[in-house]
Enzyme design. Structure first.
Site, PDB file in Angstrom:
ATOM      1  N   ILE A 642       0.971  -1.067  -0.096  1.00 57.35           N
ATOM      2  CA  ILE A 642      -0.331  -0.529   0.358  1.00 57.35           C
ATOM      3  C   ILE A 642       0.819   0.968  -0.158  1.00 57.35           C
ATOM      4  O   ILE A 642       1.806   1.797   0.972  1.00 57.35           O
ATOM      5  CB  ILE A 642      -0.629   0.359   1.008  1.00 57.35           C
ATOM      6  CG1 ILE A 642      -1.556  -1.605   1.192  1.00 57.35           C
ATOM      7  CG2 ILE A 642      -1.871   0.854   0.814  1.00 57.35           C
ATOM      8  CD1 ILE A 642      -2.560  -1.422  -0.111  1.00 57.35           C
ATOM      9  N   LEU A 643       1.100   2.021  -0.636  1.00 59.93           N
ATOM     10  CA  LEU A 643       1.888   3.479  -0.976  1.00 59.93           C
ATOM     11  C   LEU A 643       1.458   4.378  -0.539  1.00 59.93           C
ATOM     12  O   LEU A 643       2.170   4.904   0.034  1.00 59.93           O
ATOM     13  CB  LEU A 643       1.533   3.201  -1.956  1.00 59.93           C
ATOM     14  CG  LEU A 643       1.963   2.550  -3.296  1.00 59.93           C
ATOM     15  CD1 LEU A 643       2.101   3.453  -4.532  1.00 59.93           C
ATOM     16  CD2 LEU A 643       3.721   2.600  -3.480  1.00 59.93           C
ATOM     17  N   ASN A 644       0.329   4.711  -0.511  1.00 59.51           N
ATOM     18  CA  ASN A 644      -0.301   5.880   0.402  1.00 59.51           C
ATOM     19  C   ASN A 644      -1.572   5.784   0.663  1.00 59.51           C
ATOM     20  O   ASN A 644      -2.701   5.360   0.604  1.00 59.51           O
ATOM     21  CB  ASN A 644      -0.464   7.332  -0.771  1.00 59.51           C
ATOM     22  CG  ASN A 644      -0.604   8.335   0.009  1.00 59.51           C
ATOM     23  OD1 ASN A 644      -1.941   8.088   1.152  1.00 59.51           O
ATOM     24  ND2 ASN A 644      -0.813   9.264  -0.306  1.00 59.51           N
ATOM     25  N   THR A 647      -4.787   7.869   0.015  1.00 57.20           N
ATOM     26  CA  THR A 647      -5.027   7.469  -0.824  1.00 57.20           C
ATOM     27  C   THR A 647      -5.961   6.048  -1.312  1.00 57.20           C
ATOM     28  O   THR A 647      -7.163   6.247  -1.840  1.00 57.20           O
ATOM     29  CB  THR A 647      -4.951   7.963  -2.520  1.00 57.20           C
ATOM     30  OG1 THR A 647      -2.992   7.785  -2.161  1.00 57.20           O
ATOM     31  CG2 THR A 647      -4.049  10.119  -1.553  1.00 57.20           C
ATOM     32  N   GLY A 717      -7.939   0.235  -7.665  1.00 57.23           N
ATOM     33  CA  GLY A 717      -8.908   1.604  -8.156  1.00 57.23           C
ATOM     34  C   GLY A 717     -10.268   0.635  -8.243  1.00 57.23           C
ATOM     35  O   GLY A 717     -11.380   0.973  -7.853  1.00 57.23           O
ATOM     36  N   GLU A 718      -9.995  -1.072  -8.317  1.00 57.69           N
ATOM     37  CA  GLU A 718     -11.127  -1.263  -8.729  1.00 57.69           C
ATOM     38  C   GLU A 718     -12.136  -2.035  -7.175  1.00 57.69           C
ATOM     39  O   GLU A 718     -13.172  -2.570  -7.348  1.00 57.69           O
ATOM     40  CB  GLU A 718     -11.189  -2.382  -9.774  1.00 57.69           C
ATOM     41  CG  GLU A 718     -11.335  -1.345 -11.036  1.00 57.69           C
ATOM     42  CD  GLU A 718     -10.589  -1.333 -12.607  1.00 57.69           C
ATOM     43  OE1 GLU A 718     -11.305  -1.453 -13.368  1.00 57.69           O
ATOM     44  OE2 GLU A 718      -8.737  -1.283 -12.530  1.00 57.69           O
TER      45      GLU A 718
END
Ligand code: FAD
Ligand code: SF4
Lengths: 766, 337
Positions: A642-644, A647, A717-718
């Protein structure tokens, strides 16, 4: 109240933490410009005239004389007077066009769907263009048309040509007929998913700035390269003469994957008039673009008495247009979701006189996994097994569709953590057994699956003598947070504060990037940016090592760390060099590196990569009035690194809200007499509002994956929508004892299905 | 959108004169409905008479009741202390409608004259008798989940979408209007029309009449009332069915009853026989079911909206229960009480 929690992640300065959007201030202060907001000298405004209430036929007569005579009108384009167009249909094929013949605006008098663009009025103001459009008189000759999917089921066919990038159903395995005949527990039911339109906040727009034959095009698109390729092909322009720019996109959800007709019309007019032209679509015209195809599914599941799956049959018939065979992955999920020896698939299309459907958030999975996960719930009920227990019993350790292992799969952990947070163990099994006052309470769950992929992407990194770092790639940020994660990755790679990083995206002159879709952008653009930064590190290191008396002499790059603006030897920080000093010593104003990140060939061929989620939903349903409230959702997601956290959580929240809409509200309603989607505005097309959204609790389950992408990222995103509608539908069954297999579950359906628990008669639990 | 001229008179007489002199003219107040209709080419006024400068923004005492100026914004009205205390039914109905932003713009007069939300009415490509008399009614045999189950005609099955109007019907308000020949007062039950064979006419206001105020009578039902609205999402959607119920109880018996339905007819639907049935009855479920049966006795569906008959029946019973118990429906907590 919404909470998020997460497992620990590798310690880095920025990656893995919750960072505010670096573009947030520019957005909330209105500085961020969208496609319809770029100024141009002498700009003209185009208004599209939408076709009438017929879905097949001919324009017999089109009289634009009154419009042309209106003061301020520059030109009215129709199929009769439009500039010459390229002859071959294939010229119009964009990057993700399905097999078939793309729609060509103003090509001829033929009407192929209701509301198609039939004229473009170009005027000196938007108001004049819209007014003049109302003066155009058109008579049509209607030909028979068909828009009723249920009626067209019997004409459904297996698409003869596969759509690129879409896996057709795998071969059947085992003997499903026999396994079903012998299964002591089985369920069989049909499910319907309604057509949906994407409805991003920003409507589609293109501003085409004409400058001596060269075009600068501001377009709403999920990838500037796609628009540029389309324009050069269709209008025979040379690549150097077209630049497409799209720095901000006000949501898209897939409707921005294919260049839409306003881009064609604005460019056509700009080239013809040798003027700058803007074309903006209205909200109702957003319903003349593409949509999520309504789909009828039929599922049959068989199991032994312990609930071990012995058979799955998953069949689907989905809508497509008369001119293209849009395809998505609907039924394959049933072959990889659970362990099952006998599986049969069938995926067919039915041609309707509508525009071509296309990808909408988790295309195919949102639809197919809904069917599978509701059928699993029905099976659990029929077998008298807890729905979560049923999933664990049939947990798939490998992808049975390909026989490949997964790059990683922490779904068990998703189930465990999700169930614990939700309190699933306190669920009482029988439908209608939980209530508070006049509200029945239902708890339902489902699994979510989505593919994790990365695409070849190039990026550039430039370090300036003043310490600023610029990273650039042509990709798009459709609101997901791409700007921010790229800045985080770059800041960590070069060991500089995030405030020193500039991110440039959404410009076709930047290094090539694929469309922003498929949840692959974080993995793809992120890997490319990191690689470009690593290229910079390498150059800096070689320069530094070569300097006279360098403390890094005889060192190798692998032992060098970049932090606080310095290069230092790991374990011996006393041996270090200030990066700025290296640049100064060499008299370098700028240092640049450009790299291309590609997916790992071996991993692609020998592994299956998927994101997983476990969704738990609580609904409360007024017993008499059938008012449904989704009071609680826990979504536990395993998506690699998980990058951020901020978000990432927002993406899951948005996906879950999408799922609430799909379950209870969203439907584009066709009137078959007009072949037209009638509720074409967002007062009548319902998407969730604040009151519909209560507690959403997002858990990110720790998952290490060194194969899916160089940076270990799977994408988010999905996945948030996949399974959500099923979890809600299952919760409604648990609350009320009623199975509504027809999305969205509006009050009329809960009422129509009566109070006796017997549904539309399509289901037979055996 | 059409070209139009624009005037902004300061006095009622001037506004009425402007309107009478140009049949193509329209009054515009908050504009939240009229502007949309103009953008969709459903309305194409030649002139807009902006009435927002007229002195019709006050709420005044009136023989124990209240006089609400036609330009009082919906949100001011809903949060006015006198309304909250004396006519909470009206406040509740207003807050059940639209969104805060819309309610800030929308006016009392405009709310009464908002047009139907029938999807065909809004789409000029399709036939619609209300928009283009004689062209046919597309909703019959089409998409009609939102449409009327009471008082419809073969020419139109549209509903009046107002929430505020349902409360006003139950409260027996009246509408004071001004025309070229002076003022008159229209009882609320006679203000809106049934479609009959003239569905283009929503109400009995003459073309050149201006709404001055809505007048509330003294009886206000501040204790036993409710506004219950059922819709396809929990907020910001038009009613499938809504119920305004108000009771005056004496010794557990119903001394006075008011009942009006929204979302079911071309006008806020009141049935005096249903109210009469309740009078003198004990405030209990059996009485409420009888009243529900009465008010829906003439109901018929048109396919998609068949379910509304049963939904309305249940909603009436629940609303009367809420009113009798003195537990009115909250408009912020979406749980049905
Ligand atoms: C997305 C959306 C959702 C909505 N949801 C709801 C809802 O859930 N419930 C609900 O009840 N309403 C709802 N509304 C409707 C809203 O309440 C109305 O649009 C509003 O009340 C109209 O008031 P206005 O002042 O803006 O009218 P305008 O648009 O200014 O005028 C409407 C009509 O009234 C006429 N008019 C205005 N004032 C006078 C006057 N004094 N005398 C004579 N004629 C006059 C105008 O000529 C025009 O024909 C919604 C609207 C929208 C856009
Ligand atoms: S119901 Fe009335 S408004 Fe709707 S299409 Fe029929 S005539 Fe028009």
């Amino acid at each position: 109240m919404v909470q998020t929690s997460t497992a620990p992640l590798p310690s880095r300065a920025y990656v893995g933490t919750g960072q505010r959007r670096i573009d947030g201030v520019s957005k909330v202060t209105g500085q961020a410009r969208y496609a319809a907001e770029f100024p141009a000298d002498g700009l003209l405004y185009g208004h599209v005239v939408s076709g009438g209430a017929l879905a097949n036929g001919m324009i017999e007569r089109i009289d634009a004389s009154a419009a042309e005579a209106a003061e301020g009108v520059v030109r009215v384009y129709t199929h009769e007077n439009r500039p010459r167009q390229p002859w071959f249909d294939s010229t119009y094929q964009d990057q993700v066009a399905p097999p078939g013949i793309p729609f060509r605006p103003l090509k001829d008098a033929k009407i192929v769907y209701s509301g198609q663009p039939v004229a473009l009025v170009v005027a000196r103001s938007l108001e004049v263009a819209a007014y003049a459009a109302s003066l155009i008189e058109i008579t049509y000759r209607e030909e028979p048309f068909r828009t009723d999917l249920a009626a067209e089921q019997s004409n459904a066919y297996v698409p003869p040509e596969k759509r690129a990038g879409i896996e057709p159903p795998p071969p059947d395995r085992g003997d499903v007929d026999r396994a079903l005949a012998e299964a002591p527990v089985k369920v069989e039911a049909s499910y319907f998913v309604a057509a949906e339109h994407h409805n991003p906040m920003e409507t589609h727009a293109s501003t085409v700035v004409w400058n001596d034959g060269k075009l600068t095009v501001y377009d709403k698109i999920q990838g500037v390269v796609a628009s540029k390729e389309y324009l050069t092909e269709v209008f025979g322009l040379i690549a150097d003469d077209v630049q497409v720019i799209s720095p901000f996109v006000g949501g898209a959800f897939g409707v921005g994957l294919r260049p839409q007709y306003q881009l064609f019309l604005a460019t056509m007019a700009a080239l013809d008039l040798q003027r700058s032209v803007r074309v903006t679509l209205t909200r109702d015209q957003m319903f003349t673009l593409t949509y999520r195809p309504h789909t009828i599914q039929h599922l049959a599941l068989g199991a032994d008495r312990d609930g071990r799956l012995t058979a799955i049959r998953h069949e689907a018939v989905a809508a497509t247009s008369t001119f293209e065979d849009y395809q998505e992955v609907v039924v394959n999920w049933s072959g990889l979701g659970y362990r099952c020896p006998n599986v049969a698939f069938d995926y067919k299309l039915a041609k309707l006189h509508t525009y071509t459907p296309s990808d909408m958030r988790a295309p195919g999975a949102a639809t197919g996994v809904y069917g599978l996960e509701c059928a699993m719930d029905e099976l659990a009920h029929a077998a008298g097994i807890d729905p979560l227990e049923l999933r664990l019993k049939n947990y798939a350790e490998e992808d049975a569709n390909t026989g490949n292992p997964f790059t990683s799969k922490q779904l068990r952990e998703c189930y465990r953590q999700g169930a614990e947070r939700f309190g699933w163990s306190r669920r009482s099994a029988a439908p209608r057994s939980m209530r508070e006052g006049r509200e029945l309470i239902g708890w339902g769950m489902a699994t979510g699956f989505w593919e994790a992929s990365m695409q070849q992407t190039s990026a550039r990194a430039i370090l300036s003598a003043d310490g600023r770092l610029e990273v650039a790639t042509a990709t798009a940020d459709i609101g997901t947070g791409t700007y921010t994660i790229l800045a985080q990755i770059a800041a960590d790679a070069m060991g500089v504060p995030i405030e020193q990083v500039d991110v440039k995206i959404g410009d076709s002159s930047l290094p090539a990037s694929p469309l922003e879709g498929g949840s692959w952008t974080a993995a793809s653009a992120g890997s490319a940016v990191e690689k470009a930064c690593f290229g910079l590190r390498e150059q800096l290191f070689h320069h530094a090592r070569a300097m006279e008396g360098s403390p890094l002499a005889n060192e190798v790059l692998e032992r060098i760390t970049f932090a606080g603006g310095r290069m230092a030897v790991a374990n011996d920080p006393s041996r270090s060099v200030v990066v700025a000093d290296v640049m100064a010593a060499l008299g370098l104003e700028k240092l640049a590196a450009e790299e291309t990140a590609k997916p790992d060939q071996d991993a692609q061929e020998n592994y299956s990569a998927y994101t997983h989620a476990a969704i738990f939903a609580e609904v409360r349903v007024d017993e008499e009035l059938n008012v449904v409230r989704v009071t609680r959702i826990v979504n536990a997601v395993a998506a690699g690194r998980i990058l951020n956290l901020k978000t990432a959580r927002s993406q899951i929240l948005g996906g879950v809200v999408f799922g609430i809409g799909m379950a209870l509200e969203e439907q584009s309603e066709l009137d078959h007499r007009f072949g037209r989607f009638m509720n074409h505005n967002i007062a009548e097309y319902h998407i969730p509002v604040n009151a519909d959204v209560r507690d959403i609790d997002v858990i990110f389950v720790e998952e290490h994956d060194d194969k899916v992408s160089p940076i270990g990222v799977k994408g988010l995103g999905e996945i948030g929508i996949v399974g959500t509608a099923a979890a809600i539908a299952n919760a409604i069954f648990h609350a009320t004892g009623k199975r509504v297999r027809d999305l969205p579950i509006t009050p009329d359906k809960l009422l129509r299905d009566g109070d006796d628990g017997v549904s539309s008669g399509m289901a037979r639990a055996g | 959108m059409n070209r139009f001229s624009y005037v902004r008179p300061d006095a009622v007489a001037a506004a009425v004169r402007e309107r009478a002199s140009d049949p193509g003219a329209r009054f515009i107040a908050g504009g939240t409905n009229l502007l949309d209709l103009m953008k969709y080419d459903v309305e194409a006024p030649s002139r807009l008479i902006d009435i927002t400068r007229l002195p019709l923004r006050d709420i005044q005492e009136l023989d124990g009741g209240l006089r609400i100026g036609a330009l009082v914004p919906n949100s001011d009205l809903a949060y006015d202390r006198r309304i909250e205390e004396r006519y909470p039914l009206l406040a509740s109905a207003i807050l059940a409608g639209a969104s805060p932003q819309l309610r800030n713009m929308a006016t009392t007069g405009g709310n009464l004259l908002q047009r139907t939300r029938c999807v065909y009415f809004y789409d000029t490509a399709t036939p619609c008798n209300k928009r283009t008399p004689g062209s046919g009614c597309s909703a019959i045999g089409g998409i009609n989940r939102q449409h009327a189950i009471l008082g419809a005609s073969e020419h139109c099955i549209a509903t009046n979408p107002s929430d505020m109007g349902v409360a006003l019907a139950a409260l027996r308000a009246s509408v004071r209007v001004a025309g070229p020949d002076g003022e008159r007062t229209i009882p609320f039950s006679e203000f809106h029309r049934l479609p009959g064979d003239e569905p283009q006419r929503d109400n009995n206001l003459a073309a050149d009449e201006l709404i001055l105020s809505v007048d509330l009578p003294a009886e206000h039902f501040a204790i036993n009332y409710t506004y219950l609205k059922l819709r396809e999402r929990l907020s910001y959607a038009f009613a499938l069915v809504s119920v305004a119920a108000a009771l005056r109880l004496e010794d557990g018996k119903i001394a006075e009853a008011r009942l009006a339905l929204g979302g079911v007819a071309h006008k806020p639907w009141r049935d005096e026989a249903a109210e009469e049935l309740l009078r003198g009855q004990p405030a209990e479920r059996a009485s409420f079911e009888q009243a529900a049966g009465q008010i829906l006795s003439g109901a018929r569906g048109f396919g998609e909206n068949d379910f509304k008959i049963e939904l309305a029946r249940r909603a009436v019973v629940r609303a009367l229960e809420q009113a009798a118990a003195g537990t009115p429906q909250s408009q912020s907590d979406k749980r049905v009480q």
